[in-house]
Design a protein around this motif. Sequence first.
Motif, short mmCIF file in Angstrom:
data_model
loop_
_atom_site.label_atom_id
_atom_site.label_comp_id
_atom_site.label_asym_id
_atom_site.label_seq_id
_atom_site.Cartn_x
_atom_site.Cartn_y
_atom_site.Cartn_z
N TYR A 1 0.84 -1.19 0.00
CA TYR A 1 0.00 0.00 0.00
C TYR A 1 0.88 1.25 0.00
O TYR A 1 1.87 1.32 0.72
CB TYR A 1 -0.91 0.03 1.23
N HIS A 2 0.52 2.20 -0.80
CA HIS A 2 1.18 3.50 -0.76
C HIS A 2 0.27 4.52 -1.41
O HIS A 2 -0.76 4.18 -2.03
CB HIS A 2 2.55 3.46 -1.46
N GLY A 3 0.63 5.78 -1.28
CA GLY A 3 -0.22 6.82 -1.84
C GLY A 3 0.34 8.19 -1.55
O GLY A 3 1.52 8.37 -1.22
N ALA A 4 -0.53 9.20 -1.63
CA ALA A 4 -0.13 10.59 -1.40
C ALA A 4 -1.37 11.41 -1.12
O ALA A 4 -2.46 11.09 -1.59
CB ALA A 4 0.62 11.15 -2.62
N PHE A 5 -1.18 12.47 -0.36
CA PHE A 5 -2.22 13.48 -0.24
C PHE A 5 -1.58 14.84 -0.37
O PHE A 5 -0.41 15.04 -0.05
CB PHE A 5 -3.01 13.34 1.08
N SER A 6 -2.37 15.78 -0.88
CA SER A 6 -1.83 17.10 -1.22
C SER A 6 -2.85 18.16 -0.82
O SER A 6 -4.06 17.98 -1.01
CB SER A 6 -1.54 17.18 -2.72
N ILE A 7 -2.33 19.27 -0.27
CA ILE A 7 -3.16 20.40 0.11
C ILE A 7 -2.62 21.63 -0.60
O ILE A 7 -1.45 21.99 -0.46
CB ILE A 7 -3.15 20.62 1.64
N GLY A 8 -3.47 22.28 -1.41
CA GLY A 8 -3.05 23.46 -2.16
C GLY A 8 -4.00 24.63 -1.95
O GLY A 8 -4.99 24.52 -1.22
N LEU A 9 -3.69 25.74 -2.61
CA LEU A 9 -4.54 26.91 -2.49
C LEU A 9 -5.89 26.70 -3.15
O LEU A 9 -6.88 27.33 -2.75
CB LEU A 9 -3.85 28.13 -3.12
N LEU A 10 -5.94 25.82 -4.16
CA LEU A 10 -7.20 25.61 -4.87
C LEU A 10 -7.83 24.27 -4.52
O LEU A 10 -9.00 24.21 -4.16
CB LEU A 10 -6.99 25.70 -6.38
N THR A 11 -7.07 23.17 -4.62
CA THR A 11 -7.66 21.84 -4.43
C THR A 11 -6.89 21.03 -3.40
O THR A 11 -5.73 21.31 -3.10
CB THR A 11 -7.66 21.05 -5.76
N ASP A 12 -7.56 20.02 -2.90
CA ASP A 12 -6.95 19.00 -2.07
C ASP A 12 -7.06 17.68 -2.83
O ASP A 12 -8.06 17.42 -3.51
CB ASP A 12 -7.66 18.88 -0.72
N LYS A 13 -6.01 16.84 -2.71
CA LYS A 13 -5.98 15.60 -3.47
C LYS A 13 -5.60 14.43 -2.58
O LYS A 13 -4.83 14.58 -1.63
CB LYS A 13 -4.98 15.70 -4.63
N LEU A 14 -6.11 13.25 -2.93
CA LEU A 14 -5.78 12.01 -2.24
C LEU A 14 -5.61 10.91 -3.26
O LEU A 14 -6.42 10.77 -4.18
CB LEU A 14 -6.89 11.63 -1.25
N HIS A 15 -4.53 10.14 -3.10
CA HIS A 15 -4.31 8.97 -3.95
C HIS A 15 -3.83 7.82 -3.07
O HIS A 15 -2.95 8.00 -2.22
CB HIS A 15 -3.25 9.26 -5.02
N ILE A 16 -4.42 6.65 -3.29
CA ILE A 16 -4.01 5.46 -2.55
C ILE A 16 -4.18 4.25 -3.46
O ILE A 16 -5.13 4.18 -4.24
CB ILE A 16 -4.82 5.29 -1.23
N GLU A 17 -3.25 3.32 -3.37
CA GLU A 17 -3.32 2.08 -4.14
C GLU A 17 -2.65 0.96 -3.38
O GLU A 17 -1.84 1.20 -2.47
CB GLU A 17 -2.67 2.26 -5.51
N GLY A 18 -2.98 -0.26 -3.73
CA GLY A 18 -2.39 -1.39 -3.05
C GLY A 18 -3.10 -2.68 -3.40
O GLY A 18 -4.03 -2.72 -4.20
#
Length: 909
Positions: A333-350
């Motif tokens: 399992y691994h992934g990423a999350f991101s917080i920006g001025l416009l959007t927030d993002k989440l990615h996960i896979e496994g």
Amino acid sequence: MTSSTICSHHRIRTVLLMCVVLLSASLHAQAQNKETRINLNIRNATLESFVKQLENATGFSFIYGEEVKLTHRITLEMKQKNISEILQRAFENEPITFEISGKHILLHKRPVPQKPVSRKFTISGYVTDGASSETLIGANILESRRSTGTATNPFGFYSLTLPEGETELVFSYLGYESRHSRFELTKDTLLNVRLDSNNQLAEVVVLSDKREAGIESTAMGAHEILMAQIRHTPSILGEADLLKTIQLMPGVQAGMEGFAGMYVRGGGPDQNLVMLDGIPVYNADHLLGVFSIFTPEAVKNTTLFKSSFPARYGGRLSSIVDVRTNDGDMHKYHGAFSIGLLTDKLHIEGPIWKERTSFSFSARAIPTLFFKNLIVDKDDTYSDKYNYYFYDVNAKVNHKLSDRSRIFLSFYKGKDHYHYDSYYHGDNYDNSIKNYSKDNSHLNWGNTIAYSRWNYVFNSKLFCNTTVSYNKYEMGVDGNMEDAYTVANKVQDRYYYSSKFNSGIRDWSARMDFDYTPMPQHHIKFGAEYIHHTFRPGIATSKIQDIDNGALQEDTVYNTSNSHAMRGQEISLYAEDNFNVNARFSLNAGVRTSLFHTQGKSYYSLQPRLSARYDLGQGYSAKASYTCMAQYVHLLSSTPLSMPTDLWVPITKDISPMYANQFSIGGYYSGLPGWEFSVEGYYKQMKHILEYQDGVSFFGTSTNWEEKVEMGEGRSFGLELMVQKTLGKTTGWLAYTLSKTDHRFKNGTINQGRWFPYKYDRRHSISLNLSHKFSDRIDAGASWIFNTGGCITIPERATIIVSPDGVIEETGYISGRNNYRLPASHRLNLGVNFNKKTKHGIRTWNISIYNAYNAMNPNIVYSKYKKSSYLYQPDGNGGFIEHKEEGKISIKKLTILPCIPSVTYTYRF
């Protein structure tokens, strides 16, 4: 024995003695030269550059013919080694032998051991990432002894037929360590290979239009866009964007400065086939085109085709953007999350079931998604509420049934939403009396895509992909307005108006694609596709209710647009063969045939495709191609922005399909290590393109749209130059495009039947994109763009005539369609990433500046009337017959994307 015989023998002995002395001296000198020891450090050298460096370092002279070639560039670091040791090490895995004679070194092509071979066998399998088992698209497979090879298809599968016997395969892919496999080939062999990632290489390689042994070696105008490069390209508000990176390629431009529209080699926005895992996307934009729908974390591979389209693609005239998404990690399992001025993002896979089933999930949204109202402005008498958001969701499940069979289930949903609510109530001292007004409107648009895919390997030479999909794009606008006056909760006066407008397109499709490799020289693809289209160009209803003094005056429902769906049946068949004629010359020949049936009429088209590549040697090559394309759908648009009110409509019994013929030629050089140079020229003819008639346009309605357009022809030609640096800490490219695009409508209803420039005809375009890795912790990117202006239609002067009864008549003089050239635009984007490894992952702070020097580019352009003269004609009775104003038109520009800094935080685990 005579004296002459004695003299002759004496001369022979003298000559033999001299030869022995010279040979001994030569052998002695050769031995000395062999024993000369040097230090050598060579990186990624071609045979020519390797030989030149050795000649300079040792004094030897190399002799070899054109048949002597390397299979891989030479990287060598040796200390205190003689020439024999250096050559043995350099050529140990190459089909090259050497011979030292004095100060000369002869290089020979190593003969392949010949033995009676009556049988051939096929090696096939998947090439995957060693850590995640993610399939690798376009990985190279080379048989080094015979200098023949292939590449993996869009699903990571390869097939290579070779003679029986000793075999040595080299598997390679950009950003990964190469892998060698040696074995005795005695039967058809299944060989699945995992390649280990080379993080250092992944950071410095950008993109390339060349594959060493790939099946796309004949492709022109083709670019593989790596996700690492997309993440390092600065963009607005720190949002890495796939389509914005593609806009930096030669021959590609944005319709409006700063927005994500794509205009490729003189084509319109509807002439680009954008695909998500092979499924067409009808609207690829968010926020009116500021961003695209593709979340970078969900994307595995992207390929852009501008010409020499392979026969497996069709349905558009100008470009193909083939986006492939991640399959999911089979091991961890691994992934990423991101917080920006416009959007927030989440990615996960496994893995769901290790080595058998995996998933990949990505989501992106503006935080206002979770708010009912973003802006609320209210006091005692009124209240205004606003909100806007968009989101994207990608989900995919990958299951391995066996080594021969895999299934995929995938889903995408994206949506934009805007709403406005207003409420006002009057001041009344009597609580039994109420006076109020309400106004609200909602606008929604988005895509839904779902598909199931089955990959099956029939045998080592035949691979099949079967896809069944559902694809829907829809847009809806609704609103209502109410003014009311009540006494004791009884309505005295009320006016109520509501309206709804919906449009969209829905596809059901089934497709089968086959890859057949009978021999290494031939890679054959063939397949078929069926699509059932349902177009709803415009369905509008409205309701009006009017109550006056307690009496109902009107209560009516109107249907103001065509409510009947338009259907189309599309069937396509294709076949193509990529084959090597000889060691230097390769061809891709294909044909696509399609049938579109609508409104009781059928349209048939035959679309031949041909591209060729000739290897000139020493890193030079030349290519040429011809492509015929057909298109059965149109996008009705009134603005340069990507508006949700733009309508997709099919061809009809009166509107014919669009066709394009494109001819391309190009030259390429890759002999300088770490650099690639290309120049391409093209000429494109277009038939049955649509333009509005003079004085008409569309604003969210398809009513009688066929009567408002004309079919004409277009031509576009240009020259594209590109220089790329692909290796080292600093990478990037410089691209320049010189182009011209004209349209003509012979019936005379537009521009009097004369040629006129297309509104996005820009003569010059320059893009520079650079990335530099300072260390593992800091890397930076910069992009600079320059475009000359497009064209708009404006009147040179205007006249306003007012008659005595108050009737106003306004006329303007226009010399021709698109008669005004807009000013040039340019901007600089900067970005820097600060990376830090933690116990469980990597965190990154990105700081970006969009339009760094605040260039005031014309995002929106409009005309303004300015009175210059006035004529008043009295009637003698204190009145006037008419008065007339003469005015000039001035152009005003509006900049809505100035310098914009942004900060984004990302954590990868």
